[in-house]
Design an enzyme around this catalytic site. Sequence first.
Site, PDB file in Angstrom:
ATOM      1  N   ARG A  35      -7.945   1.437  -1.918  1.00  0.00           N
ATOM      2  CA  ARG A  35      -8.512   1.323  -0.492  1.00  0.00           C
ATOM      3  C   ARG A  35      -9.395   2.604  -0.679  1.00  0.00           C
ATOM      4  O   ARG A  35      -9.125   3.782  -0.365  1.00  0.00           O
ATOM      5  CB  ARG A  35      -7.524   1.273   0.610  1.00  0.00           C
ATOM      6  CG  ARG A  35      -8.193   0.901   1.967  1.00  0.00           C
ATOM      7  CD  ARG A  35      -7.467   0.068   2.807  1.00  0.00           C
ATOM      8  NE  ARG A  35      -8.035  -1.030   3.410  1.00  0.00           N
ATOM      9  CZ  ARG A  35      -8.035  -1.435   4.490  1.00  0.00           C
ATOM     10  NH1 ARG A  35      -7.254  -0.878   5.275  1.00  0.00           N
ATOM     11  NH2 ARG A  35      -8.856  -2.286   5.040  1.00  0.00           N
ATOM     12  N   TYR A  62      -6.264   9.868   4.879  1.00  0.00           N
ATOM     13  CA  TYR A  62      -5.062  10.074   3.895  1.00  0.00           C
ATOM     14  C   TYR A  62      -5.613  11.067   2.770  1.00  0.00           C
ATOM     15  O   TYR A  62      -6.634  11.166   2.532  1.00  0.00           O
ATOM     16  CB  TYR A  62      -4.593   8.951   3.714  1.00  0.00           C
ATOM     17  CG  TYR A  62      -3.694   8.383   4.920  1.00  0.00           C
ATOM     18  CD1 TYR A  62      -4.447   7.922   5.903  1.00  0.00           C
ATOM     19  CD2 TYR A  62      -2.324   8.510   5.008  1.00  0.00           C
ATOM     20  CE1 TYR A  62      -3.719   7.514   7.245  1.00  0.00           C
ATOM     21  CE2 TYR A  62      -1.917   7.874   6.255  1.00  0.00           C
ATOM     22  CZ  TYR A  62      -2.517   7.735   7.105  1.00  0.00           C
ATOM     23  OH  TYR A  62      -1.701   7.397   8.330  1.00  0.00           O
ATOM     24  N   GLY A 121      -7.546  -8.041   9.897  1.00  0.00           N
ATOM     25  CA  GLY A 121      -6.652  -7.689  10.333  1.00  0.00           C
ATOM     26  C   GLY A 121      -6.203  -7.835  11.868  1.00  0.00           C
ATOM     27  O   GLY A 121      -5.404  -8.616  11.860  1.00  0.00           O
ATOM     28  N   ARG A 122      -6.691  -7.401  12.639  1.00  0.00           N
ATOM     29  CA  ARG A 122      -6.352  -7.581  14.066  1.00  0.00           C
ATOM     30  C   ARG A 122      -6.316  -9.019  14.521  1.00  0.00           C
ATOM     31  O   ARG A 122      -5.292  -9.473  15.220  1.00  0.00           O
ATOM     32  CB  ARG A 122      -6.941  -6.631  15.138  1.00  0.00           C
ATOM     33  CG  ARG A 122      -6.805  -5.129  14.932  1.00  0.00           C
ATOM     34  CD  ARG A 122      -7.706  -4.437  15.474  1.00  0.00           C
ATOM     35  NE  ARG A 122      -8.973  -4.308  14.867  1.00  0.00           N
ATOM     36  CZ  ARG A 122     -10.078  -4.027  15.112  1.00  0.00           C
ATOM     37  NH1 ARG A 122      -9.987  -3.279  16.319  1.00  0.00           N
ATOM     38  NH2 ARG A 122     -11.214  -4.056  14.468  1.00  0.00           N
ATOM     39  N   GLN A 165       0.789  -1.208  -0.025  1.00  0.00           N
ATOM     40  CA  GLN A 165       0.131   0.211   0.061  1.00  0.00           C
ATOM     41  C   GLN A 165       0.781   1.160  -0.009  1.00  0.00           C
ATOM     42  O   GLN A 165       1.951   1.334   0.672  1.00  0.00           O
ATOM     43  CB  GLN A 165      -1.060  -0.104   1.216  1.00  0.00           C
ATOM     44  CG  GLN A 165      -1.721   1.209   1.336  1.00  0.00           C
ATOM     45  CD  GLN A 165      -2.730   1.196   2.342  1.00  0.00           C
ATOM     46  OE1 GLN A 165      -1.944   1.341   3.573  1.00  0.00           O
ATOM     47  NE2 GLN A 165      -4.015   1.411   2.437  1.00  0.00           N
TER      48      GLN A 165
HETATM   49  C1  LIG Z   1      -2.078  -1.485  14.004  1.00  0.00           C
HETATM   50  C2  LIG Z   1      -2.981  -1.136  12.745  1.00  0.00           C
HETATM   51  C3  LIG Z   1      -2.343  -0.641  11.741  1.00  0.00           C
HETATM   52  C4  LIG Z   1      -2.994  -0.437  10.675  1.00  0.00           C
HETATM   53  N1  LIG Z   1      -2.311   0.011   9.584  1.00  0.00           N
HETATM   54  C5  LIG Z   1      -3.209   0.480   8.357  1.00  0.00           C
HETATM   55  C6  LIG Z   1      -2.463   0.806   7.261  1.00  0.00           C
HETATM   56  O1  LIG Z   1      -1.159   0.905   7.210  1.00  0.00           O
HETATM   57  N2  LIG Z   1      -3.361   1.035   6.085  1.00  0.00           N
HETATM   58  C7  LIG Z   1      -4.594   0.913   6.246  1.00  0.00           C
HETATM   59  O2  LIG Z   1      -5.195   1.316   4.946  1.00  0.00           O
HETATM   60  N3  LIG Z   1      -5.217   0.492   7.186  1.00  0.00           N
HETATM   61  C8  LIG Z   1      -4.631   0.275   8.301  1.00  0.00           C
HETATM   62  N4  LIG Z   1      -5.063  -0.272   9.680  1.00  0.00           N
HETATM   63  C9  LIG Z   1      -6.587  -0.770   9.310  1.00  0.00           C
HETATM   64  C10 LIG Z   1      -6.605  -2.156   8.932  1.00  0.00           C
HETATM   65  O3  LIG Z   1      -6.231  -2.354   7.592  1.00  0.00           O
HETATM   66  C11 LIG Z   1      -8.101  -2.532   8.892  1.00  0.00           C
HETATM   67  O4  LIG Z   1      -8.793  -1.799   8.147  1.00  0.00           O
HETATM   68  C12 LIG Z   1      -8.857  -2.569  10.400  1.00  0.00           C
HETATM   69  O5  LIG Z   1      -7.953  -2.879  11.258  1.00  0.00           O
HETATM   70  C13 LIG Z   1     -10.240  -3.324  10.468  1.00  0.00           C
HETATM   71  O6  LIG Z   1     -10.029  -4.520  10.076  1.00  0.00           O
HETATM   72  P1  LIG Z   1     -10.103  -5.670  11.290  1.00  0.00           P
HETATM   73  O7  LIG Z   1     -11.168  -5.059  12.250  1.00  0.00           O
HETATM   74  O8  LIG Z   1      -9.996  -6.808  10.934  1.00  0.00           O
HETATM   75  O9  LIG Z   1      -8.691  -5.371  12.346  1.00  0.00           O
HETATM   76  C14 LIG Z   1      -4.555  -0.448  10.847  1.00  0.00           C
HETATM   77  C15 LIG Z   1      -5.131  -1.043  11.651  1.00  0.00           C
HETATM   78  C16 LIG Z   1      -4.507  -1.427  12.784  1.00  0.00           C
HETATM   79  C17 LIG Z   1      -4.894  -2.179  14.065  1.00  0.00           C
END
Ligand SMILES: Cc1cc2nc3c(=O)[nH]c(=O)nc-3n(C[C@H](O)[C@H](O)[C@H](O)COP(=O)(O)O)c2cc1C
Length: 327
Positions: free
Chosen positions: A210, A163, A304-305, A99
């Site tokens: 995105r 962003y 993600g998490r 990304q």
């Molecule tokens: C620690 C952390 C870092 C993240 N960094 C980014 C990132 O670099 N770019 C982005 O588009 N989203 C970022 N996100 C959002 C995640 O890609 C994702 O959309 C979000 O955590 C929801 O998904 P989940 O509920 O499965 O965690 C980040 C989320 C977390 C928790």
Amino acid sequence: MPGLIEPLKVKGYTLRNRIVLPPMQTGRASFEGTVTNRLINFYVRRSSHLGLPIVEHSYVSPTGKIGPKQLAIHDDSSINGFEKLANALHEVGAPAVVQISHAGGVTNKRVIGTEPAGPSPREKTRMLEASEIYGIAEEFALATERAVKAGFDGVELHGAHGYLLNQFFSPLFNRREDEFGGSLENRMRFPLLVVEKVHKRLDGRLLLYRLGSDDLAPSGTHIEDSVVFANRLEASGVDILDVSGGMCGSEPKQLRQIKGYFVPQAQAIKSAVSVPVIGVGGITEAEYADKLVSEGKVDLVAVGRAFWSDSQWAEKATETLKKSKPT
Ligand SMILES: Cc1cc2nc3c(=O)[nH]c(=O)nc-3n(C[C@H](O)[C@H](O)[C@H](O)COP(=O)(O)O)c2cc1C
């Protein structure tokens, strides 16, 4: 309908399943923003049973950096590290997609050493001149060239979470009165310019976007505008739409309890486009993710998490679903 663990063909690429590791800044880059072994290990450990890892957001310009230990792709010295990362992902049979991002008006002077700039002036943010806007679009294109040189299979443009690309699209940030602001057409102009430039440099590799599909604010972006935008992104060469929303990274407070919190927006967009769509938001269980795909709500599911805390999430999901659906 195929399920979560069925492969997906996108252009010349076959993803082995529809599980996506969404971009998450790991804090494992060096202070200079280079790829470290720790960062490579984070991705390799999660990718051996994964369809599509998307490497965390990497800034295309020093003025677009958001914080320390963020990956940098703004100059050629980054290429070596990204090459190691791409090779390592390919060795475990995963494609390499990164990304690329610019934080625009939401970074701060402490991080970038100069006043941040965005579409419109805000407290501590100045307004970008039109000539600078074209310059940043070129910086996205140059970053893409670096990813290609490093052997990456594609890039994802960060157009969500407040962003810069999202700032131009969102009426919450964009109050310009020139050709880059005002009407929906004008608010799409900068992101579409970036898409056009990046698409050319990718030469057939994957282009993901995105999309901040819903600002979760009454005067912000709503899904109706995002559907129009998604169509234009598809027409401009985007291969996969990664549908997110909100103005902060992971979990908008008001959606905390909802499983699949950005899936309704992804579903609305999927029904309007023909490219594959990724759904995300609070997804932790394999069966639920599989249902989203097999019911045709989304084509791919980002975890993600849950994947961060369990590096074997994809492997376990594959096993669970194979057991529950014997061939
Ligand atoms: C620690 C952390 C870092 C993240 N960094 C980014 C990132 O670099 N770019 C982005 O588009 N989203 C970022 N996100 C959002 C995640 O890609 C994702 O959309 C979000 O955590 C929801 O998904 P989940 O509920 O499965 O965690 C980040 C989320 C977390 C928790």
